[in-house]
Design a protein around this motif. Structure first.
Motif, PDB file in Angstrom:
ATOM      1  N   GLY A  34       0.761  -1.338   0.072  1.00 48.49           N
ATOM      2  CA  GLY A  34      -0.076  -0.123   0.072  1.00 48.49           C
ATOM      3  C   GLY A  34       0.812   1.238  -0.020  1.00 48.49           C
ATOM      4  O   GLY A  34       0.118   2.284  -0.117  1.00 48.49           O
ATOM      5  N   ALA A  35       2.247   1.108  -0.054  1.00 45.15           N
ATOM      6  CA  ALA A  35       2.967   2.358  -0.058  1.00 45.15           C
ATOM      7  C   ALA A  35       2.808   3.310  -1.324  1.00 45.15           C
ATOM      8  O   ALA A  35       3.004   2.556  -2.385  1.00 45.15           O
ATOM      9  CB  ALA A  35       4.279   1.881   0.053  1.00 45.15           C
ATOM     10  N   ARG A  36       2.659   4.595  -1.208  1.00 44.90           N
ATOM     11  CA  ARG A  36       2.395   5.436  -2.294  1.00 44.90           C
ATOM     12  C   ARG A  36       3.793   5.924  -3.095  1.00 44.90           C
ATOM     13  O   ARG A  36       4.765   6.102  -2.223  1.00 44.90           O
ATOM     14  CB  ARG A  36       1.532   6.671  -2.016  1.00 44.90           C
ATOM     15  CG  ARG A  36       0.086   6.388  -1.580  1.00 44.90           C
ATOM     16  CD  ARG A  36      -0.473   7.619  -1.485  1.00 44.90           C
ATOM     17  NE  ARG A  36      -1.906   7.513  -1.044  1.00 44.90           N
ATOM     18  CZ  ARG A  36      -2.983   8.372  -0.844  1.00 44.90           C
ATOM     19  NH1 ARG A  36      -2.476   9.589  -0.820  1.00 44.90           N
ATOM     20  NH2 ARG A  36      -4.167   8.178  -0.659  1.00 44.90           N
ATOM     21  N   LEU A  37       3.858   5.900  -4.142  1.00 50.72           N
ATOM     22  CA  LEU A  37       4.969   6.449  -5.045  1.00 50.72           C
ATOM     23  C   LEU A  37       5.063   8.041  -4.646  1.00 50.72           C
ATOM     24  O   LEU A  37       3.994   8.587  -4.877  1.00 50.72           O
ATOM     25  CB  LEU A  37       5.040   6.067  -6.463  1.00 50.72           C
ATOM     26  CG  LEU A  37       5.120   4.464  -6.710  1.00 50.72           C
ATOM     27  CD1 LEU A  37       5.171   4.323  -8.238  1.00 50.72           C
ATOM     28  CD2 LEU A  37       6.103   4.162  -6.245  1.00 50.72           C
ATOM     29  N   PRO A  38       6.135   8.574  -4.600  1.00 50.41           N
ATOM     30  CA  PRO A  38       6.320  10.053  -4.533  1.00 50.41           C
ATOM     31  C   PRO A  38       6.242  10.586  -5.783  1.00 50.41           C
ATOM     32  O   PRO A  38       6.526   9.806  -6.991  1.00 50.41           O
ATOM     33  CB  PRO A  38       7.641   9.990  -3.617  1.00 50.41           C
ATOM     34  CG  PRO A  38       8.181   8.891  -4.401  1.00 50.41           C
ATOM     35  CD  PRO A  38       7.378   7.686  -4.248  1.00 50.41           C
ATOM     36  N   VAL A  39       5.688  11.814  -5.740  1.00 50.37           N
ATOM     37  CA  VAL A  39       5.447  12.543  -6.911  1.00 50.37           C
ATOM     38  C   VAL A  39       6.202  13.788  -7.011  1.00 50.37           C
ATOM     39  O   VAL A  39       6.328  14.647  -6.115  1.00 50.37           O
ATOM     40  CB  VAL A  39       3.831  12.898  -7.156  1.00 50.37           C
ATOM     41  CG1 VAL A  39       3.703  13.653  -8.540  1.00 50.37           C
ATOM     42  CG2 VAL A  39       3.092  11.567  -7.033  1.00 50.37           C
ATOM     43  N   THR A  40       6.729  13.859  -8.536  1.00 50.59           N
ATOM     44  CA  THR A  40       7.584  15.222  -8.788  1.00 50.59           C
ATOM     45  C   THR A  40       6.986  15.797  -9.769  1.00 50.59           C
ATOM     46  O   THR A  40       6.716  15.152 -10.793  1.00 50.59           O
ATOM     47  CB  THR A  40       9.186  15.042  -8.814  1.00 50.59           C
ATOM     48  OG1 THR A  40       9.311  13.958  -9.792  1.00 50.59           O
ATOM     49  CG2 THR A  40       9.450  14.509  -7.405  1.00 50.59           C
ATOM     50  N   LEU A  41       6.956  17.032  -9.867  1.00 49.82           N
ATOM     51  CA  LEU A  41       6.496  18.010 -11.229  1.00 49.82           C
ATOM     52  C   LEU A  41       7.474  19.026 -11.363  1.00 49.82           C
ATOM     53  O   LEU A  41       7.618  19.744 -10.247  1.00 49.82           O
ATOM     54  CB  LEU A  41       4.976  18.179 -10.831  1.00 49.82           C
ATOM     55  CG  LEU A  41       4.463  19.065 -12.154  1.00 49.82           C
ATOM     56  CD1 LEU A  41       4.208  18.313 -13.297  1.00 49.82           C
ATOM     57  CD2 LEU A  41       2.915  19.615 -11.468  1.00 49.82           C
ATOM     58  N   ASP A  42       7.905  19.150 -12.468  1.00 50.98           N
ATOM     59  CA  ASP A  42       8.955  20.232 -12.579  1.00 50.98           C
ATOM     60  C   ASP A  42      10.091  20.212 -11.779  1.00 50.98           C
ATOM     61  O   ASP A  42      10.273  21.087 -11.163  1.00 50.98           O
ATOM     62  CB  ASP A  42       8.253  21.632 -12.645  1.00 50.98           C
ATOM     63  CG  ASP A  42       7.185  21.891 -13.941  1.00 50.98           C
ATOM     64  OD1 ASP A  42       7.590  21.007 -14.940  1.00 50.98           O
ATOM     65  OD2 ASP A  42       6.054  22.287 -13.594  1.00 50.98           O
ATOM     66  N   ASN A  43      10.656  19.054 -11.390  1.00 49.32           N
ATOM     67  CA  ASN A  43      11.721  18.816 -10.403  1.00 49.32           C
ATOM     68  C   ASN A  43      11.458  19.225  -8.992  1.00 49.32           C
ATOM     69  O   ASN A  43      12.119  19.386  -8.327  1.00 49.32           O
ATOM     70  CB  ASN A  43      13.015  19.658 -10.858  1.00 49.32           C
ATOM     71  CG  ASN A  43      13.377  18.921 -12.217  1.00 49.32           C
ATOM     72  OD1 ASN A  43      13.461  17.610 -12.398  1.00 49.32           O
ATOM     73  ND2 ASN A  43      13.713  19.784 -13.201  1.00 49.32           N
ATOM     74  N   THR A  44       9.875  19.235  -8.848  1.00 51.12           N
ATOM     75  CA  THR A  44       9.711  19.859  -7.546  1.00 51.12           C
ATOM     76  C   THR A  44       8.879  18.552  -6.865  1.00 51.12           C
ATOM     77  O   THR A  44       7.880  18.152  -7.559  1.00 51.12           O
ATOM     78  CB  THR A  44       8.528  21.052  -7.550  1.00 51.12           C
ATOM     79  OG1 THR A  44       9.332  22.136  -8.160  1.00 51.12           O
ATOM     80  CG2 THR A  44       8.266  21.321  -5.995  1.00 51.12           C
ATOM     81  N   ASP A  45       9.008  18.300  -5.574  1.00 51.21           N
ATOM     82  CA  ASP A  45       8.355  17.199  -4.993  1.00 51.21           C
ATOM     83  C   ASP A  45       7.030  17.758  -4.444  1.00 51.21           C
ATOM     84  O   ASP A  45       6.788  18.656  -3.862  1.00 51.21           O
ATOM     85  CB  ASP A  45       9.309  16.983  -3.832  1.00 51.21           C
ATOM     86  CG  ASP A  45       8.403  15.729  -2.762  1.00 51.21           C
ATOM     87  OD1 ASP A  45       7.626  15.215  -3.413  1.00 51.21           O
ATOM     88  OD2 ASP A  45       9.026  15.544  -1.661  1.00 51.21           O
ATOM     89  N   VAL A  46       5.802  17.116  -4.941  1.00 55.55           N
ATOM     90  CA  VAL A  46       4.516  17.477  -4.472  1.00 55.55           C
ATOM     91  C   VAL A  46       3.997  16.456  -3.857  1.00 55.55           C
ATOM     92  O   VAL A  46       2.605  16.764  -3.655  1.00 55.55           O
ATOM     93  CB  VAL A  46       3.508  17.811  -6.055  1.00 55.55           C
ATOM     94  CG1 VAL A  46       4.229  18.807  -6.778  1.00 55.55           C
ATOM     95  CG2 VAL A  46       3.483  16.411  -6.719  1.00 55.55           C
ATOM     96  N   GLY A  47       4.580  15.570  -3.144  1.00 61.27           N
ATOM     97  CA  GLY A  47       3.842  14.596  -2.257  1.00 61.27           C
ATOM     98  C   GLY A  47       3.505  13.394  -2.847  1.00 61.27           C
ATOM     99  O   GLY A  47       4.256  12.753  -3.471  1.00 61.27           O
ATOM    100  N   ASP A  48       2.663  12.638  -2.342  1.00 58.63           N
ATOM    101  CA  ASP A  48       2.302  11.298  -2.997  1.00 58.63           C
ATOM    102  C   ASP A  48       1.102  11.198  -3.725  1.00 58.63           C
ATOM    103  O   ASP A  48       0.505  10.308  -3.882  1.00 58.63           O
ATOM    104  CB  ASP A  48       2.164  10.442  -1.855  1.00 58.63           C
ATOM    105  CG  ASP A  48       1.236  10.809  -0.673  1.00 58.63           C
ATOM    106  OD1 ASP A  48       0.301  11.676  -0.761  1.00 58.63           O
ATOM    107  OD2 ASP A  48       1.007   9.999   0.144  1.00 58.63           O
ATOM    108  N   ARG A  49       0.559  12.527  -4.057  1.00 57.27           N
ATOM    109  CA  ARG A  49      -0.534  12.506  -5.061  1.00 57.27           C
ATOM    110  C   ARG A  49      -0.468  13.651  -5.946  1.00 57.27           C
ATOM    111  O   ARG A  49       0.234  14.673  -5.395  1.00 57.27           O
ATOM    112  CB  ARG A  49      -1.847  12.573  -4.296  1.00 57.27           C
ATOM    113  CG  ARG A  49      -1.954  13.482  -3.484  1.00 57.27           C
ATOM    114  CD  ARG A  49      -3.227  13.384  -2.243  1.00 57.27           C
ATOM    115  NE  ARG A  49      -3.323  14.364  -1.293  1.00 57.27           N
ATOM    116  CZ  ARG A  49      -4.104  14.577  -0.374  1.00 57.27           C
ATOM    117  NH1 ARG A  49      -5.331  13.745  -0.470  1.00 57.27           N
ATOM    118  NH2 ARG A  49      -4.130  15.299   0.624  1.00 57.27           N
TER     119      ARG A  49
END
Length: 292
Positions: free
Chosen positions: A268-283
């Motif tokens: 159930g571990a969520r994958l971390p999310v990055t957008l434009d090289n910025t960490d936006v959490g797990d969603r």
């Protein structure tokens, strides 16, 4: 006589114990062993009646279901037993599915015996490709799936968000961001991996009144309606992954946040999310959906 009485009493006690143990096994199997679960057609019909809409349809993946489910069926949704022949006629079955989709907004499918009736999963694969699965639940040994028929072409938006080390959401398409209670939110996600994936991941599509609180509506499932799992993705291949979210009948009008993510099927571990090289959490936030 005394030994006979003792023998008789012992026999009665052993018989009672045997009967008790047999009852225990029967009840245990009834409640905990999937092989003994009964097909709950009554429960399925009750659920269908609770969310019934005029443009619904029901597909039955077994000729015997027409009698079993028909006994309980009281809603106005027409029944379509598929496929019509064994072995399945691909062209005829595809044409039947296209015709059903033309005249209905939601399709309820009762999967039972499909390994015999439709071993190649043509019906389910066609629905996963052309409609939006919003629910997938077992009732005994019958699996009820609900699909929203595409309402409009929708607008495709580029994303480029990274999920974990290898997966990218390149773009997404949503048919409408303005919905009504009982509608089906229709979202297509386009995934790509740059390396083979050893783990199976589920996609979650959540609708929030407040992102800090539990979602008000959601759909979780493996990509492609469960038929295009992440471990078979090929590097560089674009995976179109459709999801539907049933909007609750009692959901208040207002604006809601639409968010998506991936989590490991095992822990159930969520994958971390990055957008434009910025960490936006797990969603990833895909914007606002308005409920009228």
């Amino acid at each position: 006589r005394l030994p006979l009485v003792i023998f008789h009493s012992s026999f009665v006690i052993l018989l009672a114990l045997a009967l008790s143990y047999g009852t225990y096994l029967s009840l245990s199997n009834l409640y905990f062993n999937p092989a003994y679960f009964r097909d709950d057609y009554r429960g399925i019909e009750q659920y269908l009646e609770s969310i019934e809409r005029p443009a619904d349809a029901v597909i039955l993946i077994s000729p015997n279901q027409a009698e079993a489910f028909g006994y309980y069926h009281r809603s106005g949704a027409p029944l379509y037993p598929l496929p019509h022949t064994r072995p399945l006629d691909t062209a005829e079955t595809t044409a039947a599915l296209e015709e059903i989709a033309k005249t209905h907004e939601r399709i309820f499918v009762l999967f039972w015996g499909d390994e015999q009736a439709d071993p190649e999963h043509l019906v389910e694969d066609w629905l996963n490709t052309h409609t939006y699965k919003a629910r997938d639940q077992w009732y005994g040994q019958v699996r009820l799936a609900i699909y929203g028929v595409e309402a409009a072409a929708g607008r495709t938006s580029p994303v480029g968000a990274r999920f974990g080390e290898h997966v990218t959401l390149t773009e997404y398409r949503i048919t409408s961001t303005t919905l009504f209670p009982d509608d089906t939110l229709q979202l297509a996600l386009f995934w790509q991996t740059d390396a083979p994936l050893a783990e199976r991941y589920k996609v979650f599509v959540h609708l929030y009144a407040d992102p800090a609180q539990p979602p008000v509506a959601q759909q979780d499932g493996e990509p492609g309606g469960g038929l295009v799992i992440t471990t078979i993705w090929k590097p560089g291949e674009s995976i179109e992954d459709r999801h539907g979210v049933l909007i609750p009948r009692d959901l208040p009008a207002g604006e809601y946040r639409l968010m998506v993510g991936l989590y490991n099927l095992v822990d159930g571990a969520r994958l971390p999310v990055t957008l434009d090289n910025t960490d936006v959490g797990d969603r990833l936030d895909l914007g606002v959906v308005t409920i009228r």
